[in-house]
Write a protein that holds these residues in place. Structure first.
Motif, PDB file in Angstrom:
ATOM      1  N   LYS A 156       0.814  -1.209   0.000  1.00 39.09           N
ATOM      2  CA  LYS A 156       0.000   0.000   0.000  1.00 39.09           C
ATOM      3  C   LYS A 156       0.854   1.268   0.000  1.00 39.09           C
ATOM      4  O   LYS A 156       1.830   1.381   0.737  1.00 39.09           O
ATOM      5  N   LEU A 157       0.438   2.202  -0.857  1.00 40.83           N
ATOM      6  CA  LEU A 157       1.014   3.557  -0.850  1.00 40.83           C
ATOM      7  C   LEU A 157      -0.083   4.496  -1.344  1.00 40.83           C
ATOM      8  O   LEU A 157      -0.198   4.772  -2.532  1.00 40.83           O
ATOM      9  N   ASP A 158      -0.923   4.974  -0.417  1.00 37.55           N
ATOM     10  CA  ASP A 158      -2.070   5.779  -0.813  1.00 37.55           C
ATOM     11  C   ASP A 158      -1.689   7.183  -1.255  1.00 37.55           C
ATOM     12  O   ASP A 158      -2.415   7.818  -2.027  1.00 37.55           O
ATOM     13  N   THR A 159      -0.567   7.674  -0.770  1.00 33.40           N
ATOM     14  CA  THR A 159      -0.121   9.022  -1.079  1.00 33.40           C
ATOM     15  C   THR A 159       1.296   9.164  -0.538  1.00 33.40           C
ATOM     16  O   THR A 159       1.788   8.272   0.157  1.00 33.40           O
ATOM     17  N   VAL A 160       1.946  10.264  -0.840  1.00 31.92           N
ATOM     18  CA  VAL A 160       3.244  10.557  -0.221  1.00 31.92           C
ATOM     19  C   VAL A 160       3.128  11.751   0.705  1.00 31.92           C
ATOM     20  O   VAL A 160       4.135  12.253   1.201  1.00 31.92           O
ATOM     21  N   ASP A 161       1.917  12.217   0.941  1.00 29.68           N
ATOM     22  CA  ASP A 161       1.661  13.380   1.784  1.00 29.68           C
ATOM     23  C   ASP A 161       1.472  12.927   3.234  1.00 29.68           C
ATOM     24  O   ASP A 161       0.526  12.217   3.555  1.00 29.68           O
ATOM     25  N   ALA A 162       2.374  13.352   4.112  1.00 30.12           N
ATOM     26  CA  ALA A 162       2.359  12.877   5.496  1.00 30.12           C
ATOM     27  C   ALA A 162       1.084  13.279   6.227  1.00 30.12           C
ATOM     28  O   ALA A 162       0.543  12.501   7.022  1.00 30.12           O
ATOM     29  N   GLU A 163       0.583  14.482   5.979  1.00 35.36           N
ATOM     30  CA  GLU A 163      -0.633  14.922   6.658  1.00 35.36           C
ATOM     31  C   GLU A 163      -1.835  14.088   6.213  1.00 35.36           C
ATOM     32  O   GLU A 163      -2.678  13.710   7.032  1.00 35.36           O
ATOM     33  N   TYR A 164      -1.905  13.799   4.925  1.00 34.62           N
ATOM     34  CA  TYR A 164      -2.997  12.967   4.421  1.00 34.62           C
ATOM     35  C   TYR A 164      -2.950  11.584   5.059  1.00 34.62           C
ATOM     36  O   TYR A 164      -3.978  11.044   5.486  1.00 34.62           O
ATOM     37  N   ILE A 165      -1.769  10.997   5.131  1.00 35.41           N
ATOM     38  CA  ILE A 165      -1.615   9.678   5.750  1.00 35.41           C
ATOM     39  C   ILE A 165      -2.071   9.722   7.204  1.00 35.41           C
ATOM     40  O   ILE A 165      -2.757   8.817   7.688  1.00 35.41           O
TER      41      ILE A 165
END
Length: 268
Positions: free
Chosen positions: A144-153
């Motif tokens: 899984k890699l939904d995004t690279v944005d730490a805040e979104y994660i």
């Protein structure tokens, strides 16, 4: 509220949008959820709502359950396309994960040699040498890699460890040298996050716009996986203000991945 808690250690077979006829292998307790993520879209619900009282199945119980089910399916003339590690939490967190993979590969070779062995993982333990080595032995190492944005994660995947670092996850997936399939959830909608005193804040959790897609594409290009799977919400989620990404949005993202020279599928 979503309450899909899977039997353990074997469930199905079920029809998977991405994998075909899938026989599930659940390494978590049968009465609850154990996961290093607490995703707002998880069909198994929120971690805090389904604390298990039972233990995980042992390596021996998994092997015995899988062999019995494969024998049963064989007598019925049904053969799985894939043996899939999924279920009520993160499968690679099982203390005997590496040995269970060895057993599963052997049973696959004996009863259904054309089937693939797949692992659906949130990537949080891929830095462990035994986990890394085991994932190199499976056909579909789906990470899984939904995004690279730490805040979104933090708002959506909600890792249970404060040490989670998406940059390390990206390097970890890249360390498989192409033997990895990236799986990414794209969705839209809002989520109400509550502070320690209960104060609500409405968060936009859409990740289909350029703010999220372009950096994610850059990471995909850097990792150079064998394949990418993009998908959207299909089953009930514990938060009910989430919405599907459209066919057009997923198709556009899929085509941008393909333009990088990486195979990609979209599931709606």
């Amino acid at each position: 509220m979503s309450t899909v808690i899977y039997p353990s250690p074997i469930f199905g077979p079920i029809h998977s949008r991405r994998l075909g006829i899938s026989l599930g292998i659940n390494l978590m307790p049968s009465d609850g959820k154990v996961c290093t993520f607490n995703c707002i879209y998880c069909e198994c619900g929120f971690n805090e709502d389904f604390r298990p009282k039972h233990r995980r199945p042992t390596r021996e119980e998994v092997a015995a359950g899988l062999e019995a089910k494969l024998k049963e399916m064989h007598t019925q003339g049904v053969h799985p396309d894939v043996l899939t590690f999924a279920g009520n939490g993160e499968p690679t967190g099982h203390p005997d994960f590496a040995g269970i993979i060895d057993d599963t590969v052997s049973l696959r070779d004996k009863y259904c040699p054309d089937a693939k062995v797949s692992v659906l993982s949130n990537s949080t333990f891929i830095d462990r040498p035994a986990v890394h080595d085991a994932l190199m032995k499976v056909d579909n190492n789906i990470l899984k890699l939904d995004t690279v944005d730490a805040e979104y994660i933090s708002n959506v995947d909600r890792p249970t460890s404060p040490a989670y670092d998406v940059r390390k996850i990206i390097e970890g997936i890249r360390s498989f040298n192409g033997h990895a399939i990236i799986q990414t959830m794209f969705m839209k909608g809002t989520f109400v996050r509550r502070s320690g005193d209960g104060t609500p804040t409405t968060i936009d959790v859409s990740n289909v716009d350029e703010k999220y897609v372009k950096p994610w594409l850059d990471a995909v290009k850097y990792i150079a996986p064998q394949e990418v799977m993009v998908y959207t919400i299909d089953r009930e989620t514990p938060d009910h203000d989430l919405r599907k990404a459209s066919h057009e949005e997923l198709d556009t993202i899929r085509d941008r991945v393909i333009a990088l020279g990486i195979p990609c599928t979209a599931s709606y």
